[in-house]
Design a protein around this motif. Structure first.
Motif, PDB file in Angstrom:
ATOM      1  N   ALA A 119       0.848  -1.213   0.000  1.00 34.35           N
ATOM      2  CA  ALA A 119       0.000   0.000   0.000  1.00 34.35           C
ATOM      3  C   ALA A 119       0.873   1.249   0.000  1.00 34.35           C
ATOM      4  O   ALA A 119       0.549   2.245  -0.662  1.00 34.35           O
ATOM      5  N   GLU A 120       2.001   1.211   0.728  1.00 32.30           N
ATOM      6  CA  GLU A 120       2.931   2.352   0.758  1.00 32.30           C
ATOM      7  C   GLU A 120       3.537   2.584  -0.627  1.00 32.30           C
ATOM      8  O   GLU A 120       3.698   3.724  -1.067  1.00 32.30           O
ATOM      9  N   VAL A 121       3.868   1.486  -1.307  1.00 29.11           N
ATOM     10  CA  VAL A 121       4.435   1.608  -2.657  1.00 29.11           C
ATOM     11  C   VAL A 121       3.419   2.265  -3.600  1.00 29.11           C
ATOM     12  O   VAL A 121       3.752   3.184  -4.344  1.00 29.11           O
ATOM     13  N   PHE A 122       2.164   1.813  -3.537  1.00 25.17           N
ATOM     14  CA  PHE A 122       1.130   2.383  -4.402  1.00 25.17           C
ATOM     15  C   PHE A 122       0.910   3.863  -4.109  1.00 25.17           C
ATOM     16  O   PHE A 122       0.697   4.663  -5.024  1.00 25.17           O
ATOM     17  N   ASP A 123       0.957   4.219  -2.839  1.00 24.73           N
ATOM     18  CA  ASP A 123       0.785   5.621  -2.457  1.00 24.73           C
ATOM     19  C   ASP A 123       1.909   6.473  -3.052  1.00 24.73           C
ATOM     20  O   ASP A 123       1.676   7.559  -3.585  1.00 24.73           O
ATOM     21  N   ALA A 124       3.136   5.951  -2.971  1.00 21.59           N
ATOM     22  CA  ALA A 124       4.294   6.681  -3.517  1.00 21.59           C
ATOM     23  C   ALA A 124       4.206   6.791  -5.041  1.00 21.59           C
ATOM     24  O   ALA A 124       4.555   7.829  -5.617  1.00 21.59           O
ATOM     25  N   VAL A 125       3.741   5.724  -5.697  1.00 21.19           N
ATOM     26  CA  VAL A 125       3.583   5.744  -7.158  1.00 21.19           C
ATOM     27  C   VAL A 125       2.559   6.802  -7.566  1.00 21.19           C
ATOM     28  O   VAL A 125       2.762   7.547  -8.526  1.00 21.19           O
ATOM     29  N   LYS A 126       1.461   6.872  -6.793  1.00 22.15           N
ATOM     30  CA  LYS A 126       0.420   7.875  -7.074  1.00 22.15           C
ATOM     31  C   LYS A 126       1.003   9.287  -6.970  1.00 22.15           C
ATOM     32  O   LYS A 126       0.783  10.139  -7.843  1.00 22.15           O
ATOM     33  N   LYS A 127       1.773   9.536  -5.884  1.00 21.00           N
ATOM     34  CA  LYS A 127       2.382  10.862  -5.700  1.00 21.00           C
ATOM     35  C   LYS A 127       3.422  11.147  -6.793  1.00 21.00           C
ATOM     36  O   LYS A 127       3.504  12.260  -7.309  1.00 21.00           O
ATOM     37  N   GLY A 128       4.208  10.119  -7.125  1.00 21.86           N
ATOM     38  CA  GLY A 128       5.232  10.283  -8.163  1.00 21.86           C
ATOM     39  C   GLY A 128       4.621  10.576  -9.519  1.00 21.86           C
ATOM     40  O   GLY A 128       5.104  11.439 -10.261  1.00 21.86           O
ATOM     41  N   ASN A 129       3.529   9.879  -9.858  1.00 25.98           N
ATOM     42  CA  ASN A 129       2.848  10.131 -11.133  1.00 25.98           C
ATOM     43  C   ASN A 129       2.297  11.553 -11.190  1.00 25.98           C
ATOM     44  O   ASN A 129       2.316  12.196 -12.245  1.00 25.98           O
ATOM     45  N   LEU A 131       3.575  14.182  -9.643  1.00 24.00           N
ATOM     46  CA  LEU A 131       4.726  15.063  -9.884  1.00 24.00           C
ATOM     47  C   LEU A 131       5.070  15.093 -11.377  1.00 24.00           C
ATOM     48  O   LEU A 131       5.335  16.154 -11.942  1.00 24.00           O
ATOM     49  N   LEU A 132       5.076  13.914 -12.004  1.00 22.26           N
ATOM     50  CA  LEU A 132       5.397  13.831 -13.435  1.00 22.26           C
ATOM     51  C   LEU A 132       4.308  14.487 -14.279  1.00 22.26           C
ATOM     52  O   LEU A 132       4.608  15.163 -15.262  1.00 22.26           O
ATOM     53  N   ASP A 133       3.036  14.283 -13.892  1.00 19.60           N
ATOM     54  CA  ASP A 133       1.927  14.919 -14.622  1.00 19.60           C
ATOM     55  C   ASP A 133       2.038  16.439 -14.579  1.00 19.60           C
ATOM     56  O   ASP A 133       1.913  17.115 -15.600  1.00 19.60           O
TER      57      ASP A 133
END
Length: 235
Positions: A119-129, A131-133
Motif C-alpha cells: 500500500a505504501e508503494v502504491f501511495d508513492a507511485v500515485k504521488k510520483g505520477n 509530480l510527473l503529470d
C-alpha cells in the motif's frame, strides 16, 4: 546450506490459498496449476498476489483477483517506465533512501505486513505520477531528486519482496509476448495499421485514424504517441 549456498533466509508459515472461496483440494478438482497461471501472467503477478494479503490470512485465488493484481503491477511498472523515459534512475539517489523507505521498513517490521508495504508503494507511485503529470514528464531538479528517491526505495523493496525485479521495458515486452501467444496477435498487421493511421492523420483523415485506434482498442491494443513515433502495448 545444501550445495554450498544458503537454503533460505526466512521461513514463514502462511495461510492457505483458496480458489473462488473454496478450499483447494484434489477431491474438489479445483487445483490451478502454476504453469497454467504462468501462461497468462508474469511470475511477479503471482508473487504480488500472495504479498497483497497478510501472510497469516487465507488468500482467495480467482481470475478476477489476478486481473486486478496484474493491472496494479502494470501501474507500478508504468511509473518506473515514465522515470526511465525522463532519464531518472534509482542510482541518481546517490545511495540515499527516499521518502518511502521508513514506511516500508515499519510495515515489514510489523510481523512482515507485506500488504501494508505494498500500500505504501502504491501511495508513492500515485504521488510520483502526479509530480510527473504536473511537470509534463520533465520535472525540475528538486522533483527529480524526490523521484529518484522513490525509485531507489522501490528497488530496495524489490530485493526483499521479490517483485519489481526487472526493467520496465523487459516487463512490458514479456507481457506483450504472452498476450500475442495467447491471442494470436499479428504484430506485422498491427504495425501496418499504425503506419496507415499515421498517414491518415497526415492527410487530415481523422475519422479513419480514430477508426484504426478503435479497431486496435477492441483487440486490447493500446497506442502511445510520443516524439519518437507511436508504440503499442497489450492491455
Amino acid at each position: 546450506g545444501s550445495f554450498g549456498v544458503p537454503f533460505v533466509k526466512y521461513w514463514i508459515h502462511n495461510g492457505f490459498v483458496d480458489i473462488n472461496n473454496e478450499k483447494m483440494s484434489k477431491s474438489l478438482g479445483n487445483f490451478t496449476m502454476i504453469k497454467e497461471v504462468l501462461a497468462d501472467y508474469s511470475p511477479e503477478v503471482i508473487r504480488m498476489f500472495l504479498l497483497s494479503k497478510h501472510y497469516r490470512s487465507p488468500i482467495d485465488y480467482s481470475e478476477n483477483s489476478m486481473r486486478e493484481v496484474s493491472v496494479a503491477l502494470d501501474r507500478i511498472y508504468g511509473f518506473l517506465e515514465r522515470l526511465d523515459k525522463a532519464g531518472i534512475s534509482a542510482d541518481a539517489a546517490g545511495g540515499e533512501h527516499g521518502p518511502l523507505w521508513a514506511d516500508i521498513v515499519e510495515a515489514l517490521n510489523d510481523d512482515f505486513n507485506s500488504a501494508k508495504a505494498m500500500a505504501e508503494v502504491f501511495d508513492a507511485v500515485k504521488k510520483g505520477n502526479k509530480l510527473l503529470d504536473d511537470a509534463n514528464d520533465a520535472p525540475g531538479e528538486s522533483d527529480r531528486k524526490v523521484l529518484a528517491g522513490i525509485y531507489a526505495d522501490i528497488r530496495s523493496a524489490s530485493e526483499i519482496l521479490g517483485i519489481f525485479m526487472i526493467s520496465a521495458a523487459d516487463y512490458f515486452a514479456a507481457k506483450k509476448d504472452r498476450a500475442m501467444a495467447d491471442q494470436d496477435v499479428d504484430s506485422a498487421m498491427i504495425d501496418a495499421l499504425i503506419v496507415e493511421r499515421a498517414n491518415a492523420r497526415k492527410s487530415k483523415n481523422f475519422a479513419r485514424a480514430d477508426e484504426i485506434r478503435d479497431q486496435l482498442q477492441a483487440m486490447k491494443i493500446v497506442l502511445e504517441d510520443g516524439p519518437q513515433g507511436t508504440t503499442w502495448r497489450i492491455e
